[in-house]
Motif scaffolding. Structure first.
Motif, PDB file in Angstrom:
ATOM      1  N   GLU A   1       4.675  25.187  40.606  1.00  0.00           N
ATOM      2  CA  GLU A   1       6.145  24.643  39.667  1.00  0.00           C
ATOM      3  C   GLU A   1       6.130  25.156  38.435  1.00  0.00           C
TER       4      GLU A   1
ATOM      5  N   ARG B   1       6.981  28.517  38.607  1.00  0.00           N
ATOM      6  CA  ARG B   1       8.666  28.904  38.611  1.00  0.00           C
ATOM      7  C   ARG B   1       9.258  28.814  37.278  1.00  0.00           C
ATOM      8  N   LYS B   2       8.535  27.631  36.538  1.00  0.00           N
ATOM      9  CA  LYS B   2       9.344  27.184  35.375  1.00  0.00           C
ATOM     10  C   LYS B   2       8.884  27.516  34.100  1.00  0.00           C
TER      11      LYS B   2
ATOM     12  N   GLY C   1       4.731  34.013  36.274  1.00  0.00           N
ATOM     13  CA  GLY C   1       5.508  33.734  37.655  1.00  0.00           C
ATOM     14  C   GLY C   1       6.847  34.736  37.668  1.00  0.00           C
ATOM     15  N   ARG C   2       7.012  35.337  36.365  1.00  0.00           N
ATOM     16  CA  ARG C   2       8.316  36.414  36.344  1.00  0.00           C
ATOM     17  C   ARG C   2       8.063  37.535  37.137  1.00  0.00           C
TER      18      ARG C   2
END
Length: 158
Positions: A8, A11-12, A17-18
């Protein structure tokens, strides 16, 4: 952090996570740095990311011969010109007894040398002064500055 929380976060709110191909990431994926020293000697450092076989290799060419090595394989080849009739060069292969080490065994040897110095032994030839270590890092910072500013960077003596 649980696996679900980590996923999570990626993702956010985590930059890790990019997708590196679709963001403002400016990390070097290939670079060639040419360094000219005060005495006129030069060095070239080539970094290439995204290769099939991750490795570190070295190739030093001097006036009396050359050294070529593969740090993951833990072997080096020393070559000297050979002017004898029918010869071009002589070659000596040196096995270091290390492999799969990203620095050819150098990391562990530097740690061992550091521990020996702490115990009162004289530093080995691999040890450098603080000034030389700082200067080596300044060369790396100047290479990055040169890349970002697209210009030649001159270092002042320290």
């Amino acid at each position: 952090m649980s696996d679900e929380d980590l996923a999570e976060s990626l993702r956010k709110d985590s930059p890790y996570g990019r997708c590196v191909w679709h963001c403002d990431n400016d990390v070097v994926d290939h670079q060639t740095v040419i360094i000219e020293f005060a005495d006129g000697s030069t060095a070239t450092h080539v970094m290439t990311g995204g290769v099939s076989r991750p490795c570190r290799s070295i190739h030093i060419v001097g006036t009396k011969g050359e050294i070529q090595g593969d740090m993951e394989e833990g072997c080096y080849v020393i070559r000297h010109p050979d002017a004898r009739k029918g010869h071009i060069y002589s070659e000596q292969r040196i096995e270091l007894g290390v492999s799969k080490d990203m620095h050819g065994g150098g990391d562990l040897l530097l740690v061992a040398d550091f521990v020996k110095v702490l115990k009162g032994a004289a530093p080995s030839i691999s040890s450098t002064s603080l000034e030389k270590s700082i200067y080596g890092h300044l060369i790396g910072f100047a290479a990055d500055q040169s890349r970002l500013e697209q210009r030649t960077v001159e270092l002042q003596r320290i």
